[in-house]
Design a protein around this motif. Structure first.
Motif, PDB file in Angstrom:
ATOM      1  N   LEU A  50       1.197  -1.240   0.399  1.00  0.00           N
ATOM      2  CA  LEU A  50       0.064   0.510  -0.455  1.00  0.00           C
ATOM      3  C   LEU A  50       1.019   1.288   0.131  1.00  0.00           C
ATOM      4  O   LEU A  50       1.422   1.867   1.496  1.00  0.00           O
ATOM      5  N   VAL A  51       1.352   1.687  -1.662  1.00  0.00           N
ATOM      6  CA  VAL A  51       2.482   3.138  -1.261  1.00  0.00           C
ATOM      7  C   VAL A  51       2.151   3.619  -2.308  1.00  0.00           C
ATOM      8  O   VAL A  51       1.208   2.937  -2.960  1.00  0.00           O
ATOM      9  N   ASP A  52       2.245   4.762  -2.639  1.00  0.00           N
ATOM     10  CA  ASP A  52       2.112   5.681  -3.756  1.00  0.00           C
ATOM     11  C   ASP A  52       2.373   4.522  -4.855  1.00  0.00           C
ATOM     12  O   ASP A  52       1.330   4.741  -6.101  1.00  0.00           O
ATOM     13  N   GLN A  53       2.965   3.818  -5.484  1.00  0.00           N
ATOM     14  CA  GLN A  53       3.027   3.315  -6.601  1.00  0.00           C
ATOM     15  C   GLN A  53       2.549   2.496  -7.244  1.00  0.00           C
ATOM     16  O   GLN A  53       1.607   1.826  -8.655  1.00  0.00           O
ATOM     17  N   LYS A  54       1.414   1.687  -6.374  1.00  0.00           N
ATOM     18  CA  LYS A  54       0.538   1.372  -6.597  1.00  0.00           C
ATOM     19  C   LYS A  54      -0.466   1.438  -6.996  1.00  0.00           C
ATOM     20  O   LYS A  54      -2.090   0.817  -6.895  1.00  0.00           O
ATOM     21  N   ASN A  55      -1.000   3.044  -6.551  1.00  0.00           N
ATOM     22  CA  ASN A  55      -1.933   3.664  -6.899  1.00  0.00           C
ATOM     23  C   ASN A  55      -3.662   2.604  -6.543  1.00  0.00           C
ATOM     24  O   ASN A  55      -4.682   2.646  -7.022  1.00  0.00           O
ATOM     25  N   ILE A  56      -3.405   2.465  -5.017  1.00  0.00           N
ATOM     26  CA  ILE A  56      -4.365   1.656  -4.815  1.00  0.00           C
ATOM     27  C   ILE A  56      -5.594   2.722  -4.450  1.00  0.00           C
ATOM     28  O   ILE A  56      -7.078   1.925  -4.743  1.00  0.00           O
ATOM     29  N   PHE A  57      -6.155   4.292  -4.378  1.00  0.00           N
ATOM     30  CA  PHE A  57      -7.227   4.619  -4.403  1.00  0.00           C
ATOM     31  C   PHE A  57      -8.291   5.221  -6.568  1.00  0.00           C
ATOM     32  O   PHE A  57      -9.501   5.103  -5.625  1.00  0.00           O
ATOM     33  N   GLU A  58      -7.425   4.263  -6.696  1.00  0.00           N
ATOM     34  CA  GLU A  58      -8.163   3.866  -7.945  1.00  0.00           C
ATOM     35  C   GLU A  58      -8.936   2.467  -8.410  1.00  0.00           C
ATOM     36  O   GLU A  58     -10.010   2.703  -8.678  1.00  0.00           O
ATOM     37  N   ILE A  59      -8.788   1.447  -6.983  1.00  0.00           N
ATOM     38  CA  ILE A  59      -8.984   0.296  -6.545  1.00  0.00           C
ATOM     39  C   ILE A  59     -10.925   0.836  -6.422  1.00  0.00           C
ATOM     40  O   ILE A  59     -11.619   0.260  -6.331  1.00  0.00           O
ATOM     41  N   PHE A  60     -10.263   1.993  -4.613  1.00  0.00           N
ATOM     42  CA  PHE A  60     -11.678   2.187  -4.490  1.00  0.00           C
ATOM     43  C   PHE A  60     -12.675   2.817  -5.288  1.00  0.00           C
ATOM     44  O   PHE A  60     -13.528   2.840  -5.681  1.00  0.00           O
ATOM     45  N   GLU A  61     -12.600   3.797  -6.408  1.00  0.00           N
ATOM     46  CA  GLU A  61     -13.139   4.151  -7.043  1.00  0.00           C
ATOM     47  C   GLU A  61     -13.617   3.558  -8.257  1.00  0.00           C
ATOM     48  O   GLU A  61     -14.497   3.341  -8.198  1.00  0.00           O
TER      49      GLU A  61
END
Length: 366
Positions: A201-212
């Motif tokens: 869970l770091v910036d590179q993995k762009n996890i907030f896009e998963i939430f959207e």
């Protein structure tokens, strides 16, 4: 007559879960009959116990300390090690420093050319550093073609001796993707189908896009395995936006327990080297939906073993997921192609042979 094995020091500046450390432990497992491996890595990873105490040196997590440099040089000389093999940017810097004192062959594996998350100043400093010190590497290894092309486009010095060796994962039993899963096995009390992501869970993995994406697909569970500095921020975001179909489960020892209960693997990364998590999903035949970025493009083939979406295009990602999940015939076809691609291109046997060639061709130890 006993022939002494070539001694190789593997270095990682991070001991946390990720592609680099996973690659190191698999490399040791595959080649320990041919080589004698030593390890320098922070202590976070429980797999460090695979190395005898006299073959393991603990170093600081993502820091370059003078005391670690001194200890590494002494450790290297004490054990009469033959080759340095650095994995990742931090390890590369450490290895280049100790090479100056040791004058031994140095292999450097990038595991991702990390510039996407950097501002312009830091990016230019990184490129300058690579060009200033990269000549110390005897051989550079890229884990994917697009990673090498990225380095070339950034005008990073790669020298004449470089090669591409894809990552790999072990073969697994195929997942029957169209059969109903048992979510209770993974602690989820509903019968929704699961979309899974495995990442730090770091910036590179762009996890907030998963939430959207999850907000637009409430009919599915979005299961996320992994930990990192964004965990608390991610948890607060999910709660504040009342996203109830995302499950942040942290690190898990047996990721395949969760992969086998899933129907599709999702990667939203900004960039990759050659993603181990996608390879693990392919090893059981999960269909993949992934951002069309460096590393991912070397792993799956669009409309064959998965589907690509344009990074940041939430609606396109949603359409890709629905296209697979709502068509059982297409889902099975992509699943089979994913499984067979892994069997053909990303096997441990293939990686083992390529690393044997790397050491044999460049260093006359065998």
């Amino acid at each position: 007559m006993n022939i002494q094995k070539t001694k190789i020091l593997l270095i990682s500046a991070s001991g946390k879960t990720g592609g680099g450390p996973s690659h190191i432990f698999l490399l040791k497992e595959l080649l320990e009959d041919e080589f004698d491996f030593y390890l320098a890595m922070p202590s976070f990873n429980s797999k460090n116990m695979q190395f005898d105490n006299n073959k393991y040196l603990e170093i600081a997590e993502r820091k370059i300390l003078l005391i670690d440099i001194i200890r590494l040089v002494m450790f290297f000389r004490k054990n009469s090690i033959d080759i340095i093999h650095a994995h990742g940017k931090g390890a590369g810097l450490i290895a280049r420093i100790i090479k100056i004192f040791l004058n031994k062959p140095l292999i450097y594996t990038f595991h991702g050319v990390h510039t996407t998350c950097l501002n312009r100043l830091i990016k230019n400093i990184y490129i300058f550093y690579e060009n200033l010190t990269g000549w110390l590497d005897d051989e550079k290894v890229f884990v994917s073609l697009s990673e090498k092309l990225q380095a070339i486009n950034l005008k990073i010095f790669i020298g004449k001796k470089n090669r591409i060796i894809n990552n790999c994962t072990k073969k697994k039993i195929k997942n029957e993707v169209n059969l109903e899963k048992n979510n209770e096995k993974i602690g989820i009390n509903n019968k929704k189908k699961n979309v899974i992501s495995i990442c730090r869970l770091v910036d590179q993995k762009n996890i907030f896009e998963i939430f959207e994406i999850a907000k637009k697909l409430q009919i599915y569970n979005f299961v996320i395995l992994g930990n990192g500095y964004l965990f608390d921020k991610a948890k607060i975001y999910i709660e504040s936006k009342k996203i109830e179909n995302v499950y942040l489960l942290g690190n898990k020892k047996d990721v395949f327990k969760y992969l086998y209960e899933s129907d599709l693997f999702l990667s939203t990364s900004l960039y990759e080297g050659h993603p181990i998590s996608i390879l693990e999903a392919m090893s059981i035949g999960l269909p993949i939906v992934a951002s069309k970025v460096v590393g991912n493009t070397d792993t799956i083939k669009n409309n064959f073993s998965g589907l690509f979406y344009r990074l940041g295009d939430i609606n396109e990602a949603v359409k890709c997921i629905e296209k697979i999940m709502k068509n059982s015939d297409l889902k099975l076809e992509i699943s089979n192609n994913s499984f067979l691609t892994h069997r053909k291109l990303f096997t441990t046997k293939k990686m083992k042979n390529e690393y044997l060639s790397l050491y044999k061709e460049n260093y006359k130890y065998l």
